[in-house]
Structure formats: C-alpha cells, structure tokens
Scaffold this motif. Sequence first.
Motif, PDB file in Angstrom:
ATOM      1  N   ALA A   1      -7.814  -5.545  12.164  1.00 47.28           N
ATOM      2  CA  ALA A   1      -7.394  -5.504  10.755  1.00 47.28           C
ATOM      3  C   ALA A   1      -7.084  -4.071  10.340  1.00 47.28           C
ATOM      4  O   ALA A   1      -7.673  -3.115  10.862  1.00 47.28           O
ATOM      5  CB  ALA A   1      -8.474  -6.083   9.838  1.00 47.28           C
ATOM      6  N   GLY A   2      -6.180  -3.940   9.378  1.00 51.37           N
ATOM      7  CA  GLY A   2      -5.815  -2.625   8.869  1.00 51.37           C
ATOM      8  C   GLY A   2      -6.942  -1.972   8.090  1.00 51.37           C
ATOM      9  O   GLY A   2      -7.163  -0.764   8.208  1.00 51.37           O
ATOM     10  N   TYR A   3      -7.650  -2.773   7.313  1.00 48.75           N
ATOM     11  CA  TYR A   3      -8.758  -2.208   6.537  1.00 48.75           C
ATOM     12  C   TYR A   3      -9.786  -1.585   7.480  1.00 48.75           C
ATOM     13  O   TYR A   3     -10.226  -0.446   7.303  1.00 48.75           O
ATOM     14  CB  TYR A   3      -9.389  -3.303   5.656  1.00 48.75           C
ATOM     15  CG  TYR A   3     -10.504  -2.766   4.788  1.00 48.75           C
ATOM     16  CD1 TYR A   3     -10.226  -2.242   3.529  1.00 48.75           C
ATOM     17  CD2 TYR A   3     -11.816  -2.742   5.230  1.00 48.75           C
ATOM     18  CE1 TYR A   3     -11.227  -1.712   2.737  1.00 48.75           C
ATOM     19  CE2 TYR A   3     -12.829  -2.215   4.454  1.00 48.75           C
ATOM     20  CZ  TYR A   3     -12.533  -1.697   3.201  1.00 48.75           C
ATOM     21  OH  TYR A   3     -13.525  -1.167   2.439  1.00 48.75           O
TER      22      TYR A   3
ATOM     23  N   ASN B   1      -8.586   1.871   9.033  1.00 49.24           N
ATOM     24  CA  ASN B   1      -8.695   3.097   8.246  1.00 49.24           C
ATOM     25  C   ASN B   1     -10.134   3.473   7.908  1.00 49.24           C
ATOM     26  O   ASN B   1     -10.475   4.654   7.931  1.00 49.24           O
ATOM     27  CB  ASN B   1      -7.846   2.989   6.978  1.00 49.24           C
ATOM     28  CG  ASN B   1      -6.373   3.200   7.282  1.00 49.24           C
ATOM     29  OD1 ASN B   1      -6.031   3.774   8.315  1.00 49.24           O
ATOM     30  ND2 ASN B   1      -5.513   2.725   6.412  1.00 49.24           N
TER      31      ASN B   1
ATOM     32  N   HIS C   1      -3.983   3.699  -0.520  1.00 49.76           N
ATOM     33  CA  HIS C   1      -4.615   2.381  -0.426  1.00 49.76           C
ATOM     34  C   HIS C   1      -6.142   2.509  -0.367  1.00 49.76           C
ATOM     35  O   HIS C   1      -6.677   3.476   0.173  1.00 49.76           O
ATOM     36  CB  HIS C   1      -4.111   1.673   0.834  1.00 49.76           C
ATOM     37  CG  HIS C   1      -4.485   0.232   0.910  1.00 49.76           C
ATOM     38  ND1 HIS C   1      -5.616  -0.208   1.551  1.00 49.76           N
ATOM     39  CD2 HIS C   1      -3.879  -0.869   0.420  1.00 49.76           C
ATOM     40  CE1 HIS C   1      -5.681  -1.534   1.463  1.00 49.76           C
ATOM     41  NE2 HIS C   1      -4.641  -1.957   0.777  1.00 49.76           N
TER      42      HIS C   1
ATOM     43  N   CYS D   1      -8.373   1.329   1.473  1.00 51.43           N
ATOM     44  CA  CYS D   1      -9.088   1.514   2.739  1.00 51.43           C
ATOM     45  C   CYS D   1      -9.027   2.956   3.227  1.00 51.43           C
ATOM     46  O   CYS D   1      -9.947   3.405   3.919  1.00 51.43           O
ATOM     47  CB  CYS D   1      -8.626   0.525   3.801  1.00 51.43           C
ATOM     48  SG  CYS D   1      -6.900   0.592   4.232  1.00 51.43           S
TER      49      CYS D   1
ATOM     50  N   ASP E   1      -0.410   7.035   2.293  1.00 54.39           N
ATOM     51  CA  ASP E   1       0.437   5.876   2.533  1.00 54.39           C
ATOM     52  C   ASP E   1       1.838   6.408   2.846  1.00 54.39           C
ATOM     53  O   ASP E   1       2.266   7.399   2.252  1.00 54.39           O
ATOM     54  CB  ASP E   1       0.549   4.999   1.269  1.00 54.39           C
ATOM     55  CG  ASP E   1      -0.690   4.142   1.006  1.00 54.39           C
ATOM     56  OD1 ASP E   1      -1.755   4.427   1.590  1.00 54.39           O
ATOM     57  OD2 ASP E   1      -0.582   3.193   0.208  1.00 54.39           O
TER      58      ASP E   1
ATOM     59  N   SER F   1       1.704   1.141  -1.715  1.00 49.17           N
ATOM     60  CA  SER F   1       1.632  -0.318  -1.690  1.00 49.17           C
ATOM     61  C   SER F   1       1.846  -0.972  -3.047  1.00 49.17           C
ATOM     62  O   SER F   1       2.230  -2.136  -3.106  1.00 49.17           O
ATOM     63  CB  SER F   1       0.287  -0.762  -1.107  1.00 49.17           C
ATOM     64  OG  SER F   1      -0.788  -0.193  -1.802  1.00 49.17           O
TER      65      SER F   1
ATOM     66  N   ASP G   1      -0.317   5.855   6.761  1.00 48.23           N
ATOM     67  CA  ASP G   1      -0.529   4.405   6.753  1.00 48.23           C
ATOM     68  C   ASP G   1       0.806   3.748   6.397  1.00 48.23           C
ATOM     69  O   ASP G   1       1.257   3.809   5.256  1.00 48.23           O
ATOM     70  CB  ASP G   1      -1.615   4.069   5.719  1.00 48.23           C
ATOM     71  CG  ASP G   1      -1.855   2.565   5.587  1.00 48.23           C
ATOM     72  OD1 ASP G   1      -0.984   1.768   5.999  1.00 48.23           O
ATOM     73  OD2 ASP G   1      -2.917   2.198   5.058  1.00 48.23           O
TER      74      ASP G   1
ATOM     75  N   ALA H   1       1.704   0.520   6.436  1.00 53.36           N
ATOM     76  CA  ALA H   1       1.550  -0.934   6.300  1.00 53.36           C
ATOM     77  C   ALA H   1       2.825  -1.587   5.762  1.00 53.36           C
ATOM     78  O   ALA H   1       3.167  -2.701   6.152  1.00 53.36           O
ATOM     79  CB  ALA H   1       0.380  -1.244   5.363  1.00 53.36           C
TER      80      ALA H   1
ATOM     81  N   MET I   1      -0.362   4.938  11.603  1.00 53.90           N
ATOM     82  CA  MET I   1      -1.097   3.673  11.532  1.00 53.90           C
ATOM     83  C   MET I   1      -0.205   2.654  10.822  1.00 53.90           C
ATOM     84  O   MET I   1       0.494   3.000   9.860  1.00 53.90           O
ATOM     85  CB  MET I   1      -2.394   3.903  10.741  1.00 53.90           C
ATOM     86  CG  MET I   1      -3.242   2.682  10.503  1.00 53.90           C
ATOM     87  SD  MET I   1      -2.733   1.852   8.990  1.00 53.90           S
ATOM     88  CE  MET I   1      -3.943   0.543   8.908  1.00 53.90           C
TER      89      MET I   1
ATOM     90  N   THR J   1       0.047  -1.815   9.841  1.00 55.19           N
ATOM     91  CA  THR J   1      -0.617  -3.124   9.910  1.00 55.19           C
ATOM     92  C   THR J   1       0.364  -4.156  10.458  1.00 55.19           C
ATOM     93  O   THR J   1       1.582  -3.983  10.385  1.00 55.19           O
ATOM     94  CB  THR J   1      -1.156  -3.564   8.534  1.00 55.19           C
ATOM     95  OG1 THR J   1      -0.058  -3.802   7.663  1.00 55.19           O
ATOM     96  CG2 THR J   1      -2.046  -2.504   7.931  1.00 55.19           C
TER      97      THR J   1
ATOM     98  N   LYS K   1       1.757  -7.915   7.875  1.00 52.53           N
ATOM     99  CA  LYS K   1       2.777  -7.895   6.820  1.00 52.53           C
ATOM    100  C   LYS K   1       4.134  -8.213   7.461  1.00 52.53           C
ATOM    101  O   LYS K   1       4.350  -9.355   7.842  1.00 52.53           O
ATOM    102  CB  LYS K   1       2.693  -6.568   6.081  1.00 52.53           C
ATOM    103  CG  LYS K   1       1.403  -6.585   5.237  1.00 52.53           C
ATOM    104  CD  LYS K   1       0.979  -5.303   4.638  1.00 52.53           C
ATOM    105  CE  LYS K   1      -0.298  -5.548   3.829  1.00 52.53           C
ATOM    106  NZ  LYS K   1      -1.166  -4.390   3.749  1.00 52.53           N
TER     107      LYS K   1
ATOM    108  N   GLY L   1      -3.788  -7.942  12.046  1.00 55.47           N
ATOM    109  CA  GLY L   1      -4.246  -6.781  12.780  1.00 55.47           C
ATOM    110  C   GLY L   1      -3.486  -5.529  12.393  1.00 55.47           C
ATOM    111  O   GLY L   1      -2.751  -5.504  11.391  1.00 55.47           O
TER     112      GLY L   1
HETATM  113  C1  LIG Z   1      -2.639  -4.303   3.491  1.00 59.21           C
HETATM  114  C2  LIG Z   1      -2.923  -2.869   3.684  1.00 59.21           C
HETATM  115  C3  LIG Z   1      -3.952  -2.443   4.527  1.00 59.21           C
HETATM  116  C4  LIG Z   1      -4.942  -3.387   5.103  1.00 59.21           C
HETATM  117  O1  LIG Z   1      -4.449  -4.051   6.209  1.00 59.21           O
HETATM  118  P1  LIG Z   1      -5.095  -5.455   6.627  1.00 59.21           P
HETATM  119  O2  LIG Z   1      -4.574  -5.673   7.998  1.00 59.21           O
HETATM  120  O3  LIG Z   1      -4.625  -6.433   5.618  1.00 59.21           O
HETATM  121  O4  LIG Z   1      -6.590  -5.288   6.606  1.00 59.21           O
HETATM  122  C5  LIG Z   1      -4.061  -1.093   4.774  1.00 59.21           C
HETATM  123  N1  LIG Z   1      -3.259  -0.188   4.184  1.00 59.21           N
HETATM  124  C6  LIG Z   1      -2.288  -0.562   3.335  1.00 59.21           C
HETATM  125  C7  LIG Z   1      -1.419   0.482   2.700  1.00 59.21           C
HETATM  126  C8  LIG Z   1      -2.106  -1.914   3.044  1.00 59.21           C
HETATM  127  O5  LIG Z   1      -1.176  -2.277   2.185  1.00 59.21           O
END
Ligand SMILES: *Cc1c(COP(=O)(O)O)cnc(C)c1O
Length: 415
Positions: free
Chosen positions: A113-115, A118, A139, A141, A181, A185, A210, A212, A243, A245, A248, A254
């Motif tokens: 997971a992305g959370y 980070n 974000h 995280c 970021d 987001s 990040d 994502a 990094m 995710t 999305k 992941g």
């Molecule tokens: C959604 C998001 C995350 C978390 O990723 P997950 O895989 O959903 O846990 C991390 N950073 C940003 C900027 C996001 O938008």
Amino acid sequence: MTLNTHPSWIDEFPARIAELDRAHLRRRRRVVVPESGARLQVDGQSMLAFCSNDYLGLASHPALVQAACAGAHEFGVGAGASPLVSGHSAANEALEQALARFAELPRALYFYAGYATNIGIVPALVAEGDALFSDALNHACLIDGARLSRAHIHRYAHADLGALDAALSQSPARRKLVISDAVFSMDGDIADIPALLALCERHDALLLLDDAHGFGVLGPEGRGSLAKFGLTGARASRRVLYMATLGKAAGVAGAFVAGDDALVEWLLQKTRSYIFATAAPALLASALRASLRLIETEQWRRDHLSRLIARLRDGLQPILRGTPWRLGDSVTAIQALVIGPNDEALAVMEGLRERGLWVPAIRPPTVPEGTARLRIALSAAHSEDDVDRLIQGLAGLAPKSQLERPSAALEPTLA
Ligand SMILES: *Cc1c(COP(=O)(O)O)cnc(C)c1O
C-alpha cells in the motif's frame, strides 16, 4: 474486580460523534457495486461517479482480471509471510523488475500500500537530529511518516520554493530530506520537480516524490512525473526517490519506491512497514504486470482523458463567472471546484446526488479551512456525455452571478 462508576472518557464517544455531525465533519461510507463505464450502484441506486482515482479505466479491465486469476491459480491468494521471510514470490520479483524498467530507474521495491510505503520509508531515511522539509499540501501519509521519523520538520507554504530554499540554507542538519507530492492530491497541480531537484543539489538534500496521481497518466507512455520532466533513464538523479501508488491509474493495489540501487537496498533493510508486514499477494503482481503493458501501449486512454479535462474546464468557465466558486489551476484528472463553507459544499454534493451524479465533497482537515470543495476526478472510463451531464448538473446548482457586488466579495476565501 470492582466497577469504576465515575464518569469516564470512554462514555463520551456518542457525544463526540454528534459533535462531528454538527460541524458537518462526519464521514460516511457508501456501499458500491461497479456497473459499466464510470457508473456505480451506490446504496442500490445507479450513479455516474466522479470520485474514482482509476484515471485510465483499468480497474475492471478483463486483461487485469484474467492475469489476477492466473496469478491466483499459480501462487494462491495469500503471500503468507513478510517479503524478508518467504513472502517474496517470483511474481513480485518480476513486478519489481518491470516497475524499474517502466519508471526508467535503477531499482524498485514493491509495497502492499502507498500509505504504508510513506509512513515507513521516511523514518528509514531520517531520524532525530536530521531535517525534513515538507510542502504544506502534502498527502497525510507523508506527514505521518515525517512525524514518525522524529526528524525536525520544516513545513513550507505550498509550492513556495523561496521559503524552501531559505529553510534549507538555515538548517544545521547534515541529513536533509525534502518530501513532496508530485501531483497534489486535492488540487491536481504539479510540483516544479526540476526546481525542487536543483535546490536539493545545492543543499545536499535527498528528494522524495510521491507520484500517486501522476504515475500512468503523465509523461511519455504514462511513465510518470519524473519522466515528464525528462529526469529518468540516463538523466535520473541519485538524489531522487520516486514513489508511486498502484491502486490509482494502474487500477490494482499497492505502491512502489524506485531510485538508486543502494538507496533502495537501504529501504529494504530498514523500512519497518515493509519488514514487519505480510507481502502483497502474487495475484496483484500478475495483474499489475498486465496493467503496465496496457499503460505503456494504450495511449488513447491518456488522449481521451486529456480531451475530457479540457471539455470540463471549458464547460465550467461560463457557469463560474461572477460566483464565489473557483476552479483550481490544474491540467490533471483532478479538478477541484472550491466552494468554501463545509455546508455549502455538502449541499452541492447532495444536489448532484439527486441528479444521479456522485462527486465527493472534501472538507477540512483534508483541505485547509474555508476551502471545502468538490473533488472532481475524471477518468478514461468517462464519455464526453458523462462530462456534459456533470456540467449541466453544476449549472443548475451554481449560485447566481454576483458580478454587481463589490469585487472584494468575489475573492475566494483561500488561506
Ligand atoms: C492515495 C495516496 C496515497 C496512499 O496510497 P494507497 O496505496 O491508497 O495506500 C499516498 N500518497 C498520495 C499522494 C495518495 O493520493
């Protein structure tokens, strides 16, 4: 055992929840079942949704579903252990190599997971006595990872690279980490990555980006924000940790972190959220490799998305003129329609819902006080008709033009 009969904080939760209700801050989940395109059945009702980060419309693509099933047949559904024990399947290994190749960076590490990525990698990189520099709109995280690290945190105003430069100059720390970021987001704007990297060069800092919301969507073949600025392959910097995710635009689940070989090896050694967690199931890695192939080859998805973004922005301009509503300055699939007060944003969301349109209202603390908004997320799964329906819905709900009022009243209440 004697029962404690004194008033207890444990009995205060109902009142605290009621408090959230009164402040329009209580969050609710909806039960959804996917239908076709961007349509969802929401609590039993069919809705056209503008809330998913499935930007390329890959989340229910048959090729991904088939790859996931094949992965399950070969590897089962659970990884069974941490990647550092027996959880690192051949499928996950192959995915990491595919991710590094796709992102045009030396090495990648795949997380569940992305959370978790980070909150784990930031404390693996810096600790007490070190310094962190964080954009104010990062974000949650990244912010949580920063707090966990116990490094000194300098929070700079959103995109204010002058302030970042000054903070980097003044910091006595030897190890400095800038976190940002790549695509913000809740606003959809893109960080000035070349300028961030130049500052990191000048001040001997490491840059964690990040991406994502850029991975799969931005850059040539959707390789992401770093590639968009030409900072991958031969021009990749050892100062950048990238990094992104995978739940999305990639449509699965992941995340991964990629960069210099020694940096990634260090993260593998030291990231607690990686070491002390069960590896991601191999079936997801199988689906993700199918996803990477589609991201790379199906340019039409990004072209169609770009047309939808332009159509929405053009269609909203006349509706917003003379109202306090403001459309964020974004060229990405994230289009923020800033409304201001929490209750008004909720009322517009509700009005759209009655028209069969689902656009989430995002309120503080996710966004700054006074900037409650509709976060419109577009996807290649939308049609032009879908976007027109949203524009019409908003036209019916927009406040009357206030052009006759003094211009001060038109200023958005942005902090
Ligand atoms: C959604 C998001 C995350 C978390 O990723 P997950 O895989 O959903 O846990 C991390 N950073 C940003 C900027 C996001 O938008």
